[in-house]
Structure formats: structure tokens, C-alpha cells
Design a protein around this motif. Structure first.
Motif, PDB file in Angstrom:
ATOM      1  N   SER A 138      -5.793   1.680  -5.217  1.00  0.00           N
ATOM      2  CA  SER A 138      -4.759   2.663  -5.410  1.00  0.00           C
ATOM      3  C   SER A 138      -5.054   3.624  -6.313  1.00  0.00           C
ATOM      4  O   SER A 138      -5.354   5.195  -5.761  1.00  0.00           O
ATOM      5  CB  SER A 138      -2.800   2.289  -5.453  1.00  0.00           C
ATOM      6  OG  SER A 138      -3.018   2.480  -6.432  1.00  0.00           O
TER       7      SER A 138
ATOM      8  N   MET B  56       2.559   1.348  -3.665  1.00  0.00           N
ATOM      9  CA  MET B  56       1.666   2.100  -4.557  1.00  0.00           C
ATOM     10  C   MET B  56       1.677   3.575  -4.043  1.00  0.00           C
ATOM     11  O   MET B  56       1.934   4.553  -5.222  1.00  0.00           O
ATOM     12  CB  MET B  56       0.466   1.379  -4.219  1.00  0.00           C
ATOM     13  CG  MET B  56       0.798  -0.128  -4.761  1.00  0.00           C
ATOM     14  SD  MET B  56       1.210  -0.492  -6.629  1.00  0.00           S
ATOM     15  CE  MET B  56       0.274   0.927  -7.516  1.00  0.00           C
ATOM     16  N   GLN B  57       1.284   3.946  -3.230  1.00  0.00           N
ATOM     17  CA  GLN B  57       0.871   5.793  -2.326  1.00  0.00           C
ATOM     18  C   GLN B  57       2.106   6.514  -3.660  1.00  0.00           C
ATOM     19  O   GLN B  57       1.981   7.101  -4.196  1.00  0.00           O
ATOM     20  CB  GLN B  57       0.396   5.967  -1.510  1.00  0.00           C
ATOM     21  CG  GLN B  57      -0.230   5.348  -0.598  1.00  0.00           C
ATOM     22  CD  GLN B  57      -0.763   5.516   0.749  1.00  0.00           C
ATOM     23  OE1 GLN B  57       0.417   6.393   1.818  1.00  0.00           O
ATOM     24  NE2 GLN B  57      -1.477   4.752   1.313  1.00  0.00           N
TER      25      GLN B  57
ATOM     26  N   SER C  87      -3.880  -3.839  -5.430  1.00  0.00           N
ATOM     27  CA  SER C  87      -3.150  -2.713  -4.245  1.00  0.00           C
ATOM     28  C   SER C  87      -3.380  -1.458  -5.662  1.00  0.00           C
ATOM     29  O   SER C  87      -3.808  -0.827  -5.349  1.00  0.00           O
ATOM     30  CB  SER C  87      -1.959  -2.683  -4.041  1.00  0.00           C
ATOM     31  OG  SER C  87      -1.228  -1.822  -3.596  1.00  0.00           O
TER      32      SER C  87
ATOM     33  N   PRO D 297      -9.454   8.401  -4.167  1.00  0.00           N
ATOM     34  CA  PRO D 297      -8.224   8.437  -5.580  1.00  0.00           C
ATOM     35  C   PRO D 297      -8.238   9.370  -6.241  1.00  0.00           C
ATOM     36  O   PRO D 297      -8.157  10.570  -6.303  1.00  0.00           O
ATOM     37  CB  PRO D 297      -8.913   7.341  -5.925  1.00  0.00           C
ATOM     38  CG  PRO D 297     -10.225   8.259  -5.888  1.00  0.00           C
ATOM     39  CD  PRO D 297     -10.609   8.214  -4.466  1.00  0.00           C
TER      40      PRO D 297
ATOM     41  N   LEU E  17       2.387   6.181  -6.940  1.00  0.00           N
ATOM     42  CA  LEU E  17       0.508   7.087  -7.707  1.00  0.00           C
ATOM     43  C   LEU E  17       1.235   8.986  -7.617  1.00  0.00           C
ATOM     44  O   LEU E  17       1.193   9.324  -9.505  1.00  0.00           O
ATOM     45  CB  LEU E  17      -0.332   7.085  -6.780  1.00  0.00           C
ATOM     46  CG  LEU E  17      -1.168   5.976  -7.279  1.00  0.00           C
ATOM     47  CD1 LEU E  17      -2.700   5.975  -6.087  1.00  0.00           C
ATOM     48  CD2 LEU E  17      -1.527   6.290  -8.906  1.00  0.00           C
ATOM     49  N   ARG E  18       2.026   8.995  -6.870  1.00  0.00           N
ATOM     50  CA  ARG E  18       2.769  10.246  -6.435  1.00  0.00           C
ATOM     51  C   ARG E  18       3.776  11.236  -6.902  1.00  0.00           C
ATOM     52  O   ARG E  18       3.643  11.354  -7.804  1.00  0.00           O
ATOM     53  CB  ARG E  18       3.218  10.896  -5.410  1.00  0.00           C
ATOM     54  CG  ARG E  18       2.346  10.634  -3.710  1.00  0.00           C
ATOM     55  CD  ARG E  18       2.664  11.517  -2.595  1.00  0.00           C
ATOM     56  NE  ARG E  18       3.143  12.869  -2.605  1.00  0.00           N
ATOM     57  CZ  ARG E  18       2.040  13.413  -3.043  1.00  0.00           C
ATOM     58  NH1 ARG E  18       0.694  13.485  -2.311  1.00  0.00           N
ATOM     59  NH2 ARG E  18       2.723  14.795  -2.246  1.00  0.00           N
TER      60      ARG E  18
ATOM     61  N   ASP F 258       1.080  -1.199  -0.305  1.00  0.00           N
ATOM     62  CA  ASP F 258      -0.172   0.180   0.338  1.00  0.00           C
ATOM     63  C   ASP F 258       0.567   1.165   0.275  1.00  0.00           C
ATOM     64  O   ASP F 258       0.806   2.438  -0.673  1.00  0.00           O
ATOM     65  CB  ASP F 258      -1.035   0.082   0.978  1.00  0.00           C
ATOM     66  CG  ASP F 258      -2.470  -0.963   1.193  1.00  0.00           C
ATOM     67  OD1 ASP F 258      -2.343  -1.802  -0.113  1.00  0.00           O
ATOM     68  OD2 ASP F 258      -2.763  -1.452   2.138  1.00  0.00           O
ATOM     69  N   LYS F 259       2.051   1.058   1.414  1.00  0.00           N
ATOM     70  CA  LYS F 259       2.902   2.172   0.750  1.00  0.00           C
ATOM     71  C   LYS F 259       3.443   2.714  -0.669  1.00  0.00           C
ATOM     72  O   LYS F 259       4.025   3.717  -0.344  1.00  0.00           O
ATOM     73  CB  LYS F 259       3.982   2.090   1.936  1.00  0.00           C
ATOM     74  CG  LYS F 259       2.701   2.397   3.224  1.00  0.00           C
ATOM     75  CD  LYS F 259       2.276   3.546   3.626  1.00  0.00           C
ATOM     76  CE  LYS F 259       2.736   3.985   5.249  1.00  0.00           C
ATOM     77  NZ  LYS F 259       1.277   5.457   5.088  1.00  0.00           N
TER      78      LYS F 259
ATOM     79  N   TYR G   1     -10.362   7.009   1.943  1.00  0.00           N
ATOM     80  CA  TYR G   1      -8.536   7.504   0.929  1.00  0.00           C
ATOM     81  C   TYR G   1      -9.931   7.816   0.154  1.00  0.00           C
ATOM     82  O   TYR G   1     -10.610   7.865  -1.070  1.00  0.00           O
ATOM     83  CB  TYR G   1      -8.611   6.173   0.312  1.00  0.00           C
ATOM     84  CG  TYR G   1      -7.360   6.097  -0.986  1.00  0.00           C
ATOM     85  CD1 TYR G   1      -6.372   6.001  -1.001  1.00  0.00           C
ATOM     86  CD2 TYR G   1      -8.016   6.018  -1.934  1.00  0.00           C
ATOM     87  CE1 TYR G   1      -5.565   6.614  -1.943  1.00  0.00           C
ATOM     88  CE2 TYR G   1      -7.164   5.400  -3.396  1.00  0.00           C
ATOM     89  CZ  TYR G   1      -5.932   6.549  -3.042  1.00  0.00           C
ATOM     90  OH  TYR G   1      -4.593   5.841  -4.469  1.00  0.00           O
TER      91      TYR G   1
END
Length: 207
Positions: A138, A88-89, A134, A151, A92-93, A85-86, A149
């Protein structure tokens, strides 16, 4: 434009300086301080840390991270590199700054995300199904456990980068199969980036 006389022995040499601020003859403007005889001296870009980049990502900051940007991002994540999860965050950033016209930025982001995903997949707990799940959560295509959350507003960048990632040898085949199934379904976020989704689907089908 100002004429300045410089004495060298018994001679005077007149120099025309285009750099002087016409509104203040005694001082140079901020821009003109780095200008000599009409030529600007390019200042060296200030180095940017992975932490600063992730706080407010931009193509310029990515360049300023230097050649070890991917390793620095992994180091910034630390033990969280095994937390999908971290990761994938972070994915995305990073991918949010990608556009279809900025090839250099896309290449740099792909290089960084390659190493991130490859590194997190070294954990035996991160299976192909978990990776695909994930990614979908995300991106907002699937709903996750975190009800708060939000998106991303657009998936253009993430989809373009993902299209590159799914071609890599380390990317699980089962992840491709799951992604292919969901990418072919109607979804408001995917519909906003039809061109990027179509390209991703073509690649997924080819593999």
C-alpha cells in the motif's frame, strides 16, 4: 461603525455596533450576522460522517467526526474490516493528513488506526506476514498484483503513524521484523521522508 438608538420607555440608549456592514446599512454581512457588540458567536461545527471524511480527508473533518470517530470508521468499513487491502487503503487515507508539527491530528489518527488494525487482526486469516506485506504494498515499497495502483506521493504521515502502531501489544512481532528489513533498504519514497523513516527504524529495533 453605526450608531443605533433604542427606545426604552422615555429614554433612548445609543449602541455602537461594529458588526454592521459599512457598505450596506440595512443588512448585515454573512460574517456579521453572528457578531454582537463586536464579539463573534462561534458556530457549532457541522458533524462529519466517516464516509464524508474518507472521501476528502482533512484535520478539520477528523475533529468534526466527534469522539466515536474510530468506531464510525470501523462501522463504515463493515465486512471489509477483515480485508487487509481495504483496511490499509483506509489507513493511508487517514494517515495522509498527518504532519510532524500537528500533534493533535497525529494523536487522533493514531487512535483511529490503532482500532482499525487491532480489529482486522482479529481475523485468523490476517497473519503477521500478510499485514507487513499489505503495509509495504500500500505504501508503494513493494509491487502488488494491481498494476494500476498508484502509491501515495509522500510517506511522511503513514510512517509517523506506523511508528506508533508498531509499539502496540497487538502488532505482530513478525510484522515488525519484516518491516525493519525493508525500511532499512534504499527506496525513493522512503528517502523523501528520511526523518520519519529513521524514527520508525529506531522503534522497530527497540522492539
Amino acid at each position: 461603525m453605526t450608531m443605533v438608538a433604542i427606545e426604552t420607555g422615555t429614554q433612548k440608549i445609543g449602541l455602537v455596533l461594529n458588526c454592521l456592514n459599512p457598505y450596506n446599512k440595512n443588512k448585515m454581512s454573512t460574517e456579521n450576522k453572528h457578531c454582537i457588540m463586536g464579539r463573534k458567536i462561534k458556530q457549532k461545527d457541522k458533524a462529519v460522517s466517516a464516509k464524508d471524511f474518507l472521501a476528502f480527508p482533512s484535520p478539520q473533518k477528523l475533529k468534526q467526526m466527534g469522539k466515536q470517530k474510530a468506531d464510525n470508521l470501523i462501522q463504515e468499513l463493515g465486512n471489509e474490516i477483515t480485508d487487509l487491502d481495504k483496511v490499509m487503503q483506509t489507513f493511508l487515507r487517514i494517515s495522509s493528513i498527518v504532519t510532524k508539527d500537528d500533534v493533535d491530528t497525529k494523536d487522533s489518527v493514531c487512535e483511529c488506526t490503532e482500532k482499525l488494525i487491532e480489529e482486522t487482526l482479529k481475523s485468523e486469516h490476517n497473519t503477521g506476514s500478510m499485514l507487513a506485506n499489505s503495509i509495504l504494498v500500500s505504501m508503494g515499497i513493494l509491487k502488488g498484483e494491481d498494476k494500476k495502483y498508484k502509491p501515495p506521493s509522500t510517506l511522511m504521515g503513514p510512517l509517523l503513524v506506523l511508528e506508533h502502531l508498531v509499539k502496540q501489544p497487538f502488532f505482530p512481532k513478525f510484522s515488525r521484523e519484516i518491516l525493519s528489513m525493508f525500511m532499512s533498504k534504499p527506496h525513493p519514497l522512503l528517502d523523501q521522508s528520511k526523518e520519519a523513516r529513521h524514527k520508525l527504524l529506531q522503534t522497530l529495533m527497540a522492539y
